[in-house]
Design a protein around this motif. Structure first.
Motif, PDB file in Angstrom:
ATOM      1  N   MET A 137       0.859  -1.171   0.000  1.00 59.06           N
ATOM      2  CA  MET A 137       0.000   0.000   0.000  1.00 59.06           C
ATOM      3  C   MET A 137       0.907   1.236   0.000  1.00 59.06           C
ATOM      4  SD  MET A 137      -2.819   1.226   2.854  1.00 59.06           S
ATOM      5  CE  MET A 137      -3.876  -0.155   2.602  1.00 59.06           C
ATOM      6  N   ASN A 138       0.644   2.153  -0.907  1.00 56.24           N
ATOM      7  CA  ASN A 138       1.417   3.395  -0.941  1.00 56.24           C
ATOM      8  C   ASN A 138       0.641   4.505  -0.214  1.00 56.24           C
ATOM      9  OD1 ASN A 138      -0.457   4.515  -2.749  1.00 56.24           O
ATOM     10  ND2 ASN A 138       0.695   3.812  -4.527  1.00 56.24           N
TER      11      ASN A 138
ATOM     12  N   GLU B  55      -6.658   7.069   0.861  1.00 57.58           N
ATOM     13  CA  GLU B  55      -7.972   6.624   0.385  1.00 57.58           C
ATOM     14  C   GLU B  55      -8.655   5.733   1.425  1.00 57.58           C
ATOM     15  OE1 GLU B  55      -9.404   4.124  -3.429  1.00 57.58           O
ATOM     16  OE2 GLU B  55      -7.903   5.685  -3.813  1.00 57.58           O
ATOM     17  N   GLN B  56      -7.902   4.834   2.049  1.00 58.33           N
ATOM     18  CA  GLN B  56      -8.458   3.960   3.081  1.00 58.33           C
ATOM     19  C   GLN B  56      -8.881   4.762   4.312  1.00 58.33           C
ATOM     20  OE1 GLN B  56      -9.169   0.594   3.197  1.00 58.33           O
ATOM     21  NE2 GLN B  56      -8.831   0.747   0.983  1.00 58.33           N
ATOM     22  N   ILE B  57      -8.073   5.738   4.700  1.00 58.42           N
ATOM     23  CA  ILE B  57      -8.424   6.601   5.833  1.00 58.42           C
ATOM     24  C   ILE B  57      -9.724   7.332   5.531  1.00 58.42           C
ATOM     25  CG2 ILE B  57      -7.759   8.677   7.128  1.00 58.42           C
ATOM     26  CD1 ILE B  57      -4.826   7.699   6.792  1.00 58.42           C
ATOM     27  N   SER B  58      -9.845   7.848   4.313  1.00 57.87           N
ATOM     28  CA  SER B  58     -11.054   8.557   3.903  1.00 57.87           C
ATOM     29  C   SER B  58     -12.272   7.637   3.941  1.00 57.87           C
ATOM     30  CB  SER B  58     -10.865   9.130   2.497  1.00 57.87           C
ATOM     31  OG  SER B  58     -12.043   9.755   2.059  1.00 57.87           O
ATOM     32  N   ASN B  59     -12.121   6.429   3.427  1.00 56.30           N
ATOM     33  CA  ASN B  59     -13.239   5.473   3.403  1.00 56.30           C
ATOM     34  C   ASN B  59     -13.683   5.085   4.808  1.00 56.30           C
ATOM     35  OD1 ASN B  59     -13.197   5.459   0.616  1.00 56.30           O
ATOM     36  ND2 ASN B  59     -11.978   3.597   0.477  1.00 56.30           N
ATOM     37  N   ARG B  60     -12.728   4.845   5.697  1.00 57.52           N
ATOM     38  CA  ARG B  60     -13.065   4.373   7.041  1.00 57.52           C
ATOM     39  C   ARG B  60     -13.558   5.494   7.959  1.00 57.52           C
ATOM     40  NH1 ARG B  60     -10.334  -0.830   8.648  1.00 57.52           N
ATOM     41  NH2 ARG B  60      -9.614  -1.687   6.671  1.00 57.52           N
ATOM     42  N   SER B  61     -13.070   6.721   7.741  1.00 54.25           N
ATOM     43  CA  SER B  61     -13.437   7.823   8.632  1.00 54.25           C
ATOM     44  C   SER B  61     -14.598   8.661   8.111  1.00 54.25           C
ATOM     45  CB  SER B  61     -12.229   8.738   8.862  1.00 54.25           C
ATOM     46  OG  SER B  61     -11.901   9.416   7.658  1.00 54.25           O
ATOM     47  N   GLY B  62     -14.855   8.594   6.802  1.00 55.71           N
ATOM     48  CA  GLY B  62     -15.890   9.432   6.221  1.00 55.71           C
ATOM     49  C   GLY B  62     -15.407  10.841   5.917  1.00 55.71           C
TER      50      GLY B  62
END
Length: 91
Positions: A1-2, A8-15
């Motif tokens: 993961m770069n 992107e993952q932080i955005s998806n999980r945190s909203g």
């Protein structure tokens, strides 16, 4: 993961929007870096501990010539994984 994928993952999980997620990640990285630069350690319970370790000066050898060289003392960042992280990795 770069870095982009992590944001992107932080955005998806945190909203949070991508821009806010990027700023949050950069703030965390800068804060940890600044703490280590001042000699502090950063402990995230369950995740792990970031700290600075000292390496003593030592002698080494040039592999091509066999000549002895002096390697100066340095400080290096290190990370020790916490119990929860180890558990998640091994499951």
């Amino acid at each position: 993961m770069n870095k982009s994928e992590l944001i992107e993952q932080i955005s998806n999980r945190s909203g949070l929007p991508l821009a806010s997620s990027r700023k949050a990640l950069e703030a965390v990285v800068e804060t940890i870096s600044a703490a280590l630069a001042s000699g502090d350690r950063v402990q995230l319970v369950g995740f792990g501990t970031f700290k600075v370790t000292a390496r003593a000066a030592r002698e080494g050898r040039n592999p091509q010539t066999g000549a002895v060289i002096n390697i100066p003392a340095t400080k290096t960042p290190s990370f020790t994984a916490g119990a929860e992280l180890k558990k998640n990795v091994n499951n």
